[in-house]
Design a protein around this motif. Structure first.
Motif, PDB file in Angstrom:
ATOM      1  N   ARG A 195     -70.020 -67.954 -44.252  1.00 51.99           N
ATOM      2  CA  ARG A 195     -69.522 -68.900 -43.243  1.00 51.99           C
ATOM      3  C   ARG A 195     -70.661 -69.367 -42.328  1.00 51.99           C
ATOM      4  NH1 ARG A 195     -65.841 -65.924 -41.601  1.00 51.99           N
ATOM      5  NH2 ARG A 195     -66.961 -64.898 -39.928  1.00 51.99           N
ATOM      6  N   GLU A 196     -71.552 -68.458 -41.942  1.00 56.06           N
ATOM      7  CA  GLU A 196     -72.635 -68.835 -41.034  1.00 56.06           C
ATOM      8  C   GLU A 196     -73.678 -69.718 -41.720  1.00 56.06           C
ATOM      9  OE1 GLU A 196     -73.943 -65.131 -39.378  1.00 56.06           O
ATOM     10  OE2 GLU A 196     -72.101 -64.880 -38.193  1.00 56.06           O
ATOM     11  N   ILE A 197     -73.870 -69.516 -43.019  1.00 57.69           N
ATOM     12  CA  ILE A 197     -74.754 -70.425 -43.769  1.00 57.69           C
ATOM     13  C   ILE A 197     -74.116 -71.806 -43.863  1.00 57.69           C
ATOM     14  CG2 ILE A 197     -75.705 -70.891 -46.051  1.00 57.69           C
ATOM     15  CD1 ILE A 197     -76.150 -67.866 -46.348  1.00 57.69           C
ATOM     16  N   ASP A 230     -77.211 -88.156 -33.718  1.00 56.07           N
ATOM     17  CA  ASP A 230     -78.533 -88.779 -33.610  1.00 56.07           C
ATOM     18  C   ASP A 230     -79.110 -88.665 -32.201  1.00 56.07           C
ATOM     19  OD1 ASP A 230     -80.786 -90.118 -34.521  1.00 56.07           O
ATOM     20  OD2 ASP A 230     -79.985 -92.087 -34.019  1.00 56.07           O
ATOM     21  N   PRO A 231     -79.278 -87.419 -31.686  1.00 57.59           N
ATOM     22  CA  PRO A 231     -79.800 -87.257 -30.322  1.00 57.59           C
ATOM     23  C   PRO A 231     -81.321 -87.377 -30.271  1.00 57.59           C
ATOM     24  CG  PRO A 231     -79.412 -85.121 -31.294  1.00 57.59           C
ATOM     25  CD  PRO A 231     -78.966 -86.129 -32.322  1.00 57.59           C
ATOM     26  N   ASP A 232     -81.830 -87.627 -29.078  1.00 55.08           N
ATOM     27  CA  ASP A 232     -83.272 -87.553 -28.861  1.00 55.08           C
ATOM     28  C   ASP A 232     -83.742 -86.108 -28.836  1.00 55.08           C
ATOM     29  OD1 ASP A 232     -83.633 -90.396 -28.534  1.00 55.08           O
ATOM     30  OD2 ASP A 232     -82.690 -90.170 -26.555  1.00 55.08           O
ATOM     31  N   ILE A 233     -82.859 -85.225 -28.379  1.00 54.44           N
ATOM     32  CA  ILE A 233     -83.188 -83.805 -28.305  1.00 54.44           C
ATOM     33  C   ILE A 233     -81.908 -82.994 -28.469  1.00 54.44           C
ATOM     34  CG2 ILE A 233     -82.950 -83.722 -25.776  1.00 54.44           C
ATOM     35  CD1 ILE A 233     -85.570 -81.784 -27.855  1.00 54.44           C
ATOM     36  N   THR A 234     -82.011 -81.861 -29.172  1.00 52.30           N
ATOM     37  CA  THR A 234     -80.886 -80.944 -29.374  1.00 52.30           C
ATOM     38  C   THR A 234     -81.241 -79.598 -28.765  1.00 52.30           C
ATOM     39  OG1 THR A 234     -80.264 -82.010 -31.456  1.00 52.30           O
ATOM     40  CG2 THR A 234     -79.453 -79.779 -31.105  1.00 52.30           C
ATOM     41  N   MET A 235     -80.271 -78.957 -28.118  1.00 52.58           N
ATOM     42  CA  MET A 235     -80.470 -77.600 -27.598  1.00 52.58           C
ATOM     43  C   MET A 235     -79.362 -76.701 -28.131  1.00 52.58           C
ATOM     44  SD  MET A 235     -81.254 -76.209 -23.740  1.00 52.58           S
ATOM     45  CE  MET A 235     -79.778 -76.849 -22.954  1.00 52.58           C
ATOM     46  N   LEU A 236     -79.753 -75.544 -28.679  1.00 50.96           N
ATOM     47  CA  LEU A 236     -78.810 -74.611 -29.294  1.00 50.96           C
ATOM     48  C   LEU A 236     -78.684 -73.337 -28.476  1.00 50.96           C
ATOM     49  CD1 LEU A 236     -79.692 -74.687 -33.103  1.00 50.96           C
ATOM     50  CD2 LEU A 236     -78.233 -76.223 -31.798  1.00 50.96           C
ATOM     51  N   PRO A 296     -78.268 -66.775 -39.504  1.00 58.87           N
ATOM     52  CA  PRO A 296     -78.240 -67.608 -40.715  1.00 58.87           C
ATOM     53  C   PRO A 296     -78.059 -69.091 -40.394  1.00 58.87           C
ATOM     54  CG  PRO A 296     -76.925 -65.634 -41.033  1.00 58.87           C
ATOM     55  CD  PRO A 296     -77.278 -65.674 -39.582  1.00 58.87           C
ATOM     56  N   THR A 297     -77.185 -69.390 -39.439  1.00 62.69           N
ATOM     57  CA  THR A 297     -76.983 -70.779 -39.017  1.00 62.69           C
ATOM     58  C   THR A 297     -78.273 -71.350 -38.439  1.00 62.69           C
ATOM     59  OG1 THR A 297     -74.672 -70.274 -38.473  1.00 62.69           O
ATOM     60  CG2 THR A 297     -75.594 -72.300 -37.562  1.00 62.69           C
ATOM     61  N   LEU A 298     -78.939 -70.569 -37.619  1.00 64.15           N
ATOM     62  CA  LEU A 298     -80.164 -71.030 -36.960  1.00 64.15           C
ATOM     63  C   LEU A 298     -81.275 -71.299 -37.962  1.00 64.15           C
ATOM     64  CD1 LEU A 298     -81.559 -71.565 -34.236  1.00 64.15           C
ATOM     65  CD2 LEU A 298     -82.191 -69.133 -34.181  1.00 64.15           C
ATOM     66  N   VAL A 299     -81.388 -70.462 -38.987  1.00 62.46           N
ATOM     67  CA  VAL A 299     -82.440 -70.659 -39.997  1.00 62.46           C
ATOM     68  C   VAL A 299     -82.212 -71.953 -40.765  1.00 62.46           C
ATOM     69  CG1 VAL A 299     -83.405 -69.750 -42.144  1.00 62.46           C
ATOM     70  CG2 VAL A 299     -82.998 -68.211 -40.212  1.00 62.46           C
ATOM     71  N   ILE A 300     -80.978 -72.183 -41.213  1.00 61.81           N
ATOM     72  CA  ILE A 300     -80.664 -73.428 -41.924  1.00 61.81           C
ATOM     73  C   ILE A 300     -80.983 -74.629 -41.038  1.00 61.81           C
ATOM     74  CG2 ILE A 300     -78.806 -74.811 -42.926  1.00 61.81           C
ATOM     75  CD1 ILE A 300     -79.578 -72.419 -44.632  1.00 61.81           C
ATOM     76  N   PHE A 301     -80.569 -74.561 -39.793  1.00 64.60           N
ATOM     77  CA  PHE A 301     -80.812 -75.644 -38.842  1.00 64.60           C
ATOM     78  C   PHE A 301     -82.314 -75.878 -38.655  1.00 64.60           C
ATOM     79  CE2 PHE A 301     -81.827 -76.908 -34.506  1.00 64.60           C
ATOM     80  CZ  PHE A 301     -81.081 -78.060 -34.361  1.00 64.60           C
ATOM     81  N   THR A 302     -83.071 -74.802 -38.477  1.00 60.12           N
ATOM     82  CA  THR A 302     -84.509 -74.927 -38.217  1.00 60.12           C
ATOM     83  C   THR A 302     -85.228 -75.590 -39.380  1.00 60.12           C
ATOM     84  OG1 THR A 302     -84.477 -72.954 -36.810  1.00 60.12           O
ATOM     85  CG2 THR A 302     -86.610 -73.620 -37.709  1.00 60.12           C
TER      86      THR A 302
END
Length: 396
Positions: free
Chosen positions: A73-75, A89-95, A101-107
């Motif tokens: 689920r996190e992947i 379509d932001p200029d900047i995203t903050m998490l 696992p979610t963070l790695v895919i995103f990165t």
């Protein structure tokens, strides 16, 4: 700027920051995971507000006990989050509060797409998993902790900037080689949304809590907590001759543990699920003493956000948590008390609780001190200034 703030948990103060940035003229989308069960903040736009709130991941309540299902689920959520970013379509995203696992895919996706982003580091997951390995987690989780550290370091190195919630996080980033882009901004709670109310309020009356002394805990209960300590504390207060009811507001497996332990020890208990956010002032106002709980293994790397809400509510706070935790300092400055989260320390905690419960004037004085500290520490404008400046620099 077009800003996307994604807070997995949907907590109140992150939503408050997004609202403030929108009020300052930025185009802000604030997203969260709909199915994550916790005490969420005000996540709907009010008339006249320009902010957009979006839940992702579906509304089905998340079950975190099955590890393989959780990993899958996190992947999957990582890919959903990437699509979310591409659509907004932001200029900047903050998490914030995003699982590894979610963070790695995103990165990886942001690296490929060459999009800037900021990590709002609320927990060092690698340290947390390592600290519980061999106690609450099997010894094989040492390998998971090592993998998490590699992953968190990889993601941190690729974030444009990093916000940490306590100075205790800085040595970790020094070890990872990312400290030069770290800014320390402690968490806060929304003063205008969580405020003192009368002890006898509608919620207290509805739940039969208006005519009894209460020890109240409201918030998550997971690996970082020993829920039985709440029951044992209440039992000791009763044994000191002070009748009291334990009230726990939570949705999760810990509720069953608390109920069984309360029945075994003969402790009056009220167990309720997470309440609507707009009723949180009444919920917290129904507690004569509000309880904070955090295992010693969590140490300095997890700051219980419920402490901040408790201070806003203007109630005495009793913390069972490590002395080095940032929340311990706040509780002490608000004339509350902090003890180590161990059975041996509960007698001192119970003695303090019994004393203040017997003295209405002292309860009121401590409550005023708590609210006063919150008003001193949680002014939104200063925090928003720092975030606005940091996000602008990261976007450039």
């Amino acid at each position: 700027m077009r800003i996307l703030i994604h807070d997995h948990s949907g907590h109140p103060f992150q939503a408050e920051l997004s609202r403030e940035l929108a009020r300052r003229g930025h185009t802000v989308t604030h997203s969260y995971v709909s199915g994550y069960v916790s005490g969420k903040g005000r996540l709907q736009a009010e008339p006249g507000e320009t902010i957009t709130f979006e839940g992702i991941g579906g509304d089905k309540p998340i079950e975190n006990m099955r590890l393989l299902d959780r990993l899958k689920r996190e992947i999957t959520r990582g890919f959903e989050l990437v699509q979310h970013v591409r659509r907004v379509d932001p200029d900047i995203t903050m998490l914030s509060n995003v699982q590894i696992p979610t963070l790695v895919i995103f990165t990886v996706a942001m690296l490929v797409l060459r999009r800037p982003w900021v990590l709002w580091h609320q927990d060092v997951y690698a340290v947390a998993v390592r600290s519980f390995t061999g106690t609450k987690l099997p010894k094989r989780f040492a390998a998971v902790a090592a993998a998490f550290e590699i992953a968190e370091r990889f993601c941190s190195r690729r974030a444009r900037a990093i916000v940490v919630i306590s100075p205790s996080f800085v040595p970790v980033h020094e070890r990872w080689g990312t400290s030069e882009k770290v800014t320390v901004i402690p968490n806060w709670a929304p003063l205008d949304e969580i405020f003192p109310v009368e002890r006898k309020n509608d919620w207290a009356v509805e739940n039969g809590l208006d005519g009894v002394s209460t020890l109240l805990y409201s918030g998550t209960l997971g690996l970082k907590h020993n829920p039985k300590l709440l029951v044992h504390l209440a039992r000791r207060v009763i044994d000191l001759g002070r009748p009291v009811r334990l009230v726990v507001v939570n949705s999760g497996p810990a509720i069953e543990v608390i109920g069984e332990e309360a029945e075994r020890l003969g402790v009056p208990v009220t167990l309720l699920p997470f309440q609507p956010y707009e009723r949180l002032p009444e919920v917290l106002g129904s507690g004569d003493v509000l309880l904070v709980l955090l295992d010693k293994e969590a140490g300095a790397f997890s700051v219980p956000s419920k402490t901040l809400s408790y201070l806003c509510a203007g109630r005495p706070v009793l913390g069972m948590l490590p002395a080095e935790n940032l929340a311990a300092d706040l509780i002490g400055r608000a004339d509350g008390v902090v003890v180590s989260p161990e059975e041996a320390e509960l007698d001192a905690a119970a003695a303090w609780a019994a004393e203040v419960l017997a003295d209405a004037g002292r309860l009121e004085r401590i409550g005023h001190a708590a609210r006063g500290l919150a008003e001193q520490e949680f002014a939104l404008s200063g925090c928003a200034d720092r975030f606005e400046r940091l996000l602008g620099e990261a976007a450039r």
